[in-house]
Design a protein around this motif. Structure first.
Motif, PDB file in Angstrom:
ATOM      1  N   ASP A   1       0.828  -1.207   0.000  1.00 56.19           N
ATOM      2  CA  ASP A   1       0.000   0.000   0.000  1.00 56.19           C
ATOM      3  C   ASP A   1       0.863   1.257   0.000  1.00 56.19           C
ATOM      4  O   ASP A   1       0.600   2.210  -0.747  1.00 56.19           O
ATOM      5  N   LYS A   2       1.887   1.277   0.839  1.00 56.93           N
ATOM      6  CA  LYS A   2       2.754   2.457   0.935  1.00 56.93           C
ATOM      7  C   LYS A   2       3.501   2.718  -0.358  1.00 56.93           C
ATOM      8  O   LYS A   2       3.763   3.874  -0.724  1.00 56.93           O
ATOM      9  N   LEU A   3       3.854   1.633  -1.064  1.00 57.60           N
ATOM     10  CA  LEU A   3       4.652   1.764  -2.292  1.00 57.60           C
ATOM     11  C   LEU A   3       3.786   1.809  -3.548  1.00 57.60           C
ATOM     12  O   LEU A   3       4.322   1.890  -4.658  1.00 57.60           O
ATOM     13  N   SER A   4       2.456   1.744  -3.366  1.00 50.87           N
ATOM     14  CA  SER A   4       1.512   1.712  -4.509  1.00 50.87           C
ATOM     15  C   SER A   4       1.853   0.561  -5.459  1.00 50.87           C
ATOM     16  O   SER A   4       1.885   0.710  -6.685  1.00 50.87           O
ATOM     17  N   MET A   5       2.111  -0.605  -4.870  1.00 54.27           N
ATOM     18  CA  MET A   5       2.409  -1.813  -5.632  1.00 54.27           C
ATOM     19  C   MET A   5       1.408  -2.892  -5.234  1.00 54.27           C
ATOM     20  O   MET A   5       0.737  -2.796  -4.214  1.00 54.27           O
ATOM     21  N   SER A   6       1.325  -3.926  -6.051  1.00 57.45           N
ATOM     22  CA  SER A   6       0.511  -5.075  -5.674  1.00 57.45           C
ATOM     23  C   SER A   6       1.273  -5.904  -4.643  1.00 57.45           C
ATOM     24  O   SER A   6       2.515  -5.901  -4.621  1.00 57.45           O
ATOM     25  N   GLN A   7       0.540  -6.643  -3.816  1.00 56.90           N
ATOM     26  CA  GLN A   7       1.211  -7.471  -2.819  1.00 56.90           C
ATOM     27  C   GLN A   7       2.056  -8.554  -3.492  1.00 56.90           C
ATOM     28  O   GLN A   7       3.146  -8.874  -3.011  1.00 56.90           O
ATOM     29  N   SER A   8       1.566  -9.091  -4.587  1.00 55.55           N
ATOM     30  CA  SER A   8       2.329 -10.131  -5.290  1.00 55.55           C
ATOM     31  C   SER A   8       3.666  -9.593  -5.786  1.00 55.55           C
ATOM     32  O   SER A   8       4.677 -10.295  -5.763  1.00 55.55           O
ATOM     33  N   SER A   9       3.689  -8.319  -6.223  1.00 50.62           N
ATOM     34  CA  SER A   9       4.950  -7.724  -6.694  1.00 50.62           C
ATOM     35  C   SER A   9       5.932  -7.560  -5.534  1.00 50.62           C
ATOM     36  O   SER A   9       7.137  -7.790  -5.682  1.00 50.62           O
ATOM     37  N   VAL A  10       5.416  -7.182  -4.384  1.00 48.11           N
ATOM     38  CA  VAL A  10       6.272  -7.047  -3.198  1.00 48.11           C
ATOM     39  C   VAL A  10       6.830  -8.404  -2.790  1.00 48.11           C
ATOM     40  O   VAL A  10       8.023  -8.536  -2.477  1.00 48.11           O
ATOM     41  N   VAL A  11       5.987  -9.425  -2.795  1.00 47.43           N
ATOM     42  CA  VAL A  11       6.431 -10.779  -2.439  1.00 47.43           C
ATOM     43  C   VAL A  11       7.511 -11.255  -3.403  1.00 47.43           C
ATOM     44  O   VAL A  11       8.527 -11.838  -3.000  1.00 47.43           O
ATOM     45  N   ARG A  12       7.299 -11.023  -4.702  1.00 46.45           N
ATOM     46  CA  ARG A  12       8.294 -11.451  -5.696  1.00 46.45           C
ATOM     47  C   ARG A  12       9.619 -10.717  -5.496  1.00 46.45           C
ATOM     48  O   ARG A  12      10.695 -11.318  -5.622  1.00 46.45           O
ATOM     49  N   ALA A  13       9.558  -9.421  -5.205  1.00 48.19           N
ATOM     50  CA  ALA A  13      10.789  -8.643  -5.003  1.00 48.19           C
ATOM     51  C   ALA A  13      11.555  -9.160  -3.798  1.00 48.19           C
ATOM     52  O   ALA A  13      12.795  -9.298  -3.843  1.00 48.19           O
ATOM     53  N   LEU A  14      10.847  -9.453  -2.720  1.00 48.11           N
ATOM     54  CA  LEU A  14      11.509  -9.988  -1.525  1.00 48.11           C
ATOM     55  C   LEU A  14      12.111 -11.358  -1.800  1.00 48.11           C
ATOM     56  O   LEU A  14      13.260 -11.636  -1.431  1.00 48.11           O
ATOM     57  N   ALA A  15      11.358 -12.212  -2.482  1.00 43.80           N
ATOM     58  CA  ALA A  15      11.860 -13.552  -2.804  1.00 43.80           C
ATOM     59  C   ALA A  15      13.089 -13.480  -3.703  1.00 43.80           C
ATOM     60  O   ALA A  15      14.069 -14.220  -3.506  1.00 43.80           O
ATOM     61  N   ALA A  16      13.055 -12.589  -4.689  1.00 38.57           N
ATOM     62  CA  ALA A  16      14.199 -12.433  -5.593  1.00 38.57           C
ATOM     63  C   ALA A  16      15.426 -11.946  -4.839  1.00 38.57           C
ATOM     64  O   ALA A  16      16.552 -12.394  -5.109  1.00 38.57           O
ATOM     65  N   LEU A  17      15.220 -11.016  -3.885  1.00 34.65           N
ATOM     66  CA  LEU A  17      16.344 -10.496  -3.101  1.00 34.65           C
ATOM     67  C   LEU A  17      16.942 -11.593  -2.232  1.00 34.65           C
ATOM     68  O   LEU A  17      18.172 -11.742  -2.161  1.00 34.65           O
TER      69      LEU A  17
END
Length: 304
Positions: free
Chosen positions: A24-40
């Motif tokens: 919500d804070k980053l104006s992104m979808s939750q799935s995109s946040v999850v993917r970014a964390l997993a990739a990192l």
């Protein structure tokens, strides 16, 4: 993978405490946040967060990496600010902590003025009567009253406060005025249990610091409650000058044993060596310091 973006997402997850909140804070979808964390995590080869259905918890590696990410992201932000001259007009969020009474009386009005003057800034002011770990709790700046044994802190002295032993006029009329600190042993004294040395008060006599054991029928961990009890005539209490100055000015309390005051107590704005100071936090410290100094000087001239 955009490493800087992934680091920023990771830090936001930590700050907000949830994947959905970070999205919500980053104006992104939750799935995109999850993917970014997993990739990192995949890129680093370590798990950064323990994830359950109820909460997120940093792993030991995650805690260290988050601290380094903050430093890198702040360095990038400062570099951009230096190019665009944005440091002249600060923007973004600053997290500040201070003791409750001092924060309410002196720091909060300055924060309010700062927010009015710089509308692109956000401030979270956490008022607590305990030492806050700046790194662990994600704070940018702390106002500390007292010696600073922690060598990892960078300090900017803004002034001093003083110890004041006070009682109500009614109590003094009934019980008498002590001439020396040792006379307090025969008086009712209100103990502040939030202090480690609540059963002893510090004084200075003939150039030497010494402690006097005190006792009484009432003890509390809360400054305002101790003030109320003192005003109501339950005995003497030892406060810091900023806590009691207004009550002295109003005639509700009377200071005693002024000749035996111990050494003044330093007041500092501090931040951690291990956490790079952002340009907005640096701006706040430089902006707030003369205002805090002026408030402490005024307090000294009126009440000390």
């Amino acid at each position: 993978m955009n490493k800087l973006k992934a680091m920023a997402i990771f830090v936001k997850i930590v700050d907000v405490g949830s994947l959905n909140g970070a999205a919500d804070k980053l104006s992104m979808s939750q799935s995109s946040v999850v993917r970014a964390l997993a990739a990192l995590e995949n890129e680093l080869g370590v798990q950064l967060l323990y994830r359950t259905t109820r909460r997120l918890t940093l792993t030991e590696e995650g805690r260290d990496y988050c601290q380094r990410c903050r430093q890198i992201l702040l360095e990038v932000e400062d570099a951009e600010n230096a190019l665009t001259q944005r440091q002249i007009t600060p923007s973004g969020k600053i997290r500040i902590t201070a003791p409750i009474t001092f924060g309410r009386l002196h720091l909060a009005p300055i924060v309010n003025e700062f927010l009015t003057t710089f509308p692109d800034t956000d401030v979270e002011l956490l008022l607590l009567d305990r030492i806050v770990d700046l790194i662990e709790e994600g704070m940018d700046i702390a106002l500390r009253i007292g010696p600073l044994p922690d060598s990892t802190l960078v300090a900017k002295l803004i002034g001093n406060v003083h110890y004041k032993v006070c009682a109500s006029p009614d109590y003094l009329q009934k019980a008498g005025i002590p001439n020396t600190p040792t006379a307090l042993r025969t008086h009712q004294c209100i103990r502040l249990t939030a202090l480690k040395s609540h059963a002893e008060w510090t004084f200075k006599e003939t150039g030497k610091i010494h402690k006097i054991g005190i006792s009484g029928r009432f003890k509390t961990n809360h400054i305002e409650t101790a003030l109320d009890a003192c005003i109501q005539g339950l005995g003497f209490c030892q406060f810091l000058s900023y806590q009691v100055g207004q009550k002295i000015a109003e005639g509700k309390l009377v200071p005693v044993l002024e000749a035996f005051q111990p050494n003044p107590v330093p007041v500092n704005l501090v931040y951690s060596h291990s956490r790079l100071l952002s340009s907005r936090s640096r701006h706040f410290i430089e902006w707030a310091t003369p205002r805090l100094k002026a408030r402490l000087r005024l307090s000294d001239s009126e009440f000390i």
